[in-house]
Design a protein around this motif. Structure first.
Motif, PDB file in Angstrom:
ATOM      1  N   GLY A  50       0.805  -1.205   0.000  1.00 50.29           N
ATOM      2  CA  GLY A  50       0.000   0.000   0.000  1.00 50.29           C
ATOM      3  C   GLY A  50       0.840   1.258   0.000  1.00 50.29           C
ATOM      4  N   ILE A  51       0.145   2.368   0.101  1.00 45.91           N
ATOM      5  CA  ILE A  51       0.775   3.686   0.159  1.00 45.91           C
ATOM      6  C   ILE A  51       0.402   4.321   1.498  1.00 45.91           C
ATOM      7  N   ALA A  52       1.407   4.727   2.250  1.00 45.61           N
ATOM      8  CA  ALA A  52       1.185   5.428   3.520  1.00 45.61           C
ATOM      9  C   ALA A  52       1.095   6.920   3.231  1.00 45.61           C
ATOM     10  N   VAL A  53       0.064   7.554   3.734  1.00 47.39           N
ATOM     11  CA  VAL A  53      -0.109   8.995   3.571  1.00 47.39           C
ATOM     12  C   VAL A  53      -0.031   9.622   4.962  1.00 47.39           C
ATOM     13  N   CYS A  54       0.833  10.634   5.089  1.00 48.79           N
ATOM     14  CA  CYS A  54       1.100  11.256   6.381  1.00 48.79           C
ATOM     15  C   CYS A  54       1.188  12.767   6.225  1.00 48.79           C
ATOM     16  N   VAL A  55       1.345  13.436   7.347  1.00 50.78           N
ATOM     17  CA  VAL A  55       1.397  14.893   7.384  1.00 50.78           C
ATOM     18  C   VAL A  55       2.769  15.348   7.871  1.00 50.78           C
ATOM     19  N   GLU A  56       3.282  16.378   7.244  1.00 49.45           N
ATOM     20  CA  GLU A  56       4.452  17.089   7.749  1.00 49.45           C
ATOM     21  C   GLU A  56       4.034  18.525   7.970  1.00 49.45           C
ATOM     22  N   MET A  57       4.549  19.113   9.020  1.00 51.63           N
ATOM     23  CA  MET A  57       4.240  20.522   9.271  1.00 51.63           C
ATOM     24  C   MET A  57       5.418  21.199   9.941  1.00 51.63           C
ATOM     25  N   ARG A  58       5.450  22.485   9.784  1.00 49.47           N
ATOM     26  CA  ARG A  58       6.488  23.289  10.414  1.00 49.47           C
ATOM     27  C   ARG A  58       5.800  24.255  11.371  1.00 49.47           C
ATOM     28  N   PRO A  59       5.846  23.930  12.677  1.00 46.96           N
ATOM     29  CA  PRO A  59       5.236  24.848  13.643  1.00 46.96           C
ATOM     30  C   PRO A  59       5.883  26.228  13.593  1.00 46.96           C
ATOM     31  N   THR A  60       7.182  26.258  13.327  1.00 45.09           N
ATOM     32  CA  THR A  60       7.901  27.520  13.173  1.00 45.09           C
ATOM     33  C   THR A  60       9.218  27.208  12.489  1.00 45.09           C
ATOM     34  N   VAL A  61       9.883  28.214  11.996  1.00 46.20           N
ATOM     35  CA  VAL A  61      11.140  28.020  11.281  1.00 46.20           C
ATOM     36  C   VAL A  61      12.113  27.228  12.152  1.00 46.20           C
ATOM     37  N   GLY A  62      12.668  26.169  11.570  1.00 48.07           N
ATOM     38  CA  GLY A  62      13.634  25.349  12.281  1.00 48.07           C
ATOM     39  C   GLY A  62      13.054  24.179  13.045  1.00 48.07           C
ATOM     40  N   VAL A  63      11.727  24.079  13.104  1.00 46.76           N
ATOM     41  CA  VAL A  63      11.080  22.969  13.811  1.00 46.76           C
ATOM     42  C   VAL A  63      10.180  22.229  12.827  1.00 46.76           C
ATOM     43  N   GLU A  64      10.469  20.962  12.596  1.00 44.02           N
ATOM     44  CA  GLU A  64       9.678  20.141  11.681  1.00 44.02           C
ATOM     45  C   GLU A  64       9.009  19.018  12.466  1.00 44.02           C
ATOM     46  N   LEU A  65       7.749  18.743  12.168  1.00 42.37           N
ATOM     47  CA  LEU A  65       7.023  17.628  12.762  1.00 42.37           C
ATOM     48  C   LEU A  65       6.460  16.758  11.647  1.00 42.37           C
ATOM     49  N   LEU A 115       4.629  10.717  10.957  1.00 40.44           N
ATOM     50  CA  LEU A 115       5.384   9.457  10.958  1.00 40.44           C
ATOM     51  C   LEU A 115       6.192   9.311  12.237  1.00 40.44           C
ATOM     52  N   ASP A 116       6.596  10.427  12.837  1.00 41.88           N
ATOM     53  CA  ASP A 116       7.442  10.404  14.028  1.00 41.88           C
ATOM     54  C   ASP A 116       6.689  10.692  15.317  1.00 41.88           C
ATOM     55  N   THR A 117       5.397  10.981  15.221  1.00 41.01           N
ATOM     56  CA  THR A 117       4.644  11.406  16.389  1.00 41.01           C
ATOM     57  C   THR A 117       3.605  10.340  16.743  1.00 41.01           C
ATOM     58  N   PRO A 118       3.767   9.674  17.877  1.00 39.35           N
ATOM     59  CA  PRO A 118       2.913   8.532  18.221  1.00 39.35           C
ATOM     60  C   PRO A 118       1.401   8.744  18.182  1.00 39.35           C
ATOM     61  N   PRO A 119       0.836   9.857  18.672  1.00 41.62           N
ATOM     62  CA  PRO A 119      -0.627   9.881  18.713  1.00 41.62           C
ATOM     63  C   PRO A 119      -1.284   9.948  17.340  1.00 41.62           C
ATOM     64  N   TRP A 120      -0.587  10.459  16.348  1.00 45.34           N
ATOM     65  CA  TRP A 120      -1.176  10.547  15.007  1.00 45.34           C
ATOM     66  C   TRP A 120      -0.980   9.250  14.266  1.00 45.34           C
TER      67      TRP A 120
END
Length: 183
Positions: A154-169, A172-177
């Motif tokens: 299958g294909i995994a679809v996930c979210v990436e976001m930048r809360p602010t410059v220099g911080v990436e979330l 895939l790396d965050t357990p509750p999501w």
């Protein structure tokens, strides 16, 4: 929110206003606009429309938006045993259900249950500091070179976001999501 403010010693500096953003009458004087409507598919909770409204109505010029950038990413995966978990020991024909399951997305919070077969690619993104409208999410596409396609489940679809410059979330790396897997 008020309890959290008290518990963190900022109640004297934080004013909580309950209401719909489009209907709240406030001056454009805020240094920070924060939006927590981050769904598993990032654009499913109207984050772009809400942030455009908040930016235009409430944020001071030069103010900070949290998050300031969001993206939907995808990667091919191997699910291993997760792909075919059907009841065992019962003499039934599960093939009709297996066929239906191939067309139903899976939400997996335990990312150790799948293996990436290639790197993630961005499907669509939005810079919330400059966006004027939500992106078109109807014709998303990506391609990968996968040496062993027999492992492709299958294909995994996930979210990436930048809360602010220099911080990436990343979800895939965050357990509750969860990652949404399309078989």
């Amino acid at each position: 929110i008020k309890e959290l403010c008290r518990a963190n010693g900022v109640a004297d500096r934080v004013q909580v206003i309950h209401g719909e953003a489009a209907q709240v009458d406030l001056p454009r004087e805020f240094d920070i606009v924060i939006c927590e409507t981050v769904g598993h598919m990032i654009f499913d909770e109207q984050i772009v429309s809400l942030m455009v409204l908040a930016r235009e109505c409430f944020l001071k010029p030069g103010g900070v938006m949290i998050p300031d950038h969001v993206a939907l990413i995808a990667a091919p995966v191997h699910l291993g045993e997760t792909a075919n978990r059907w009841p065992v020991g019962i003499d039934l024909d599960y093939s009709p259900f297996q066929a239906l399951a191939r067309h139903r997305p899976l939400a997996l919070t335990d990312k150790s249950r799948f293996e990436f077969l290639a790197g993630a690619k961005e499907l669509v993104s939005s810079d919330l500091r400059t966006a004027q409208a939500p992106p078109d999410v109807k014709a998303l596409a990506a391609s990968w070179e996968i040496p062993d396609t027999e492992k492709l489940d299958g294909i995994a679809v996930c979210v990436e976001m930048r809360p602010t410059v220099g911080v990436e979330l990343s979800t895939l790396d965050t357990p509750p999501w969860s990652a949404t897997i399309y078989p």
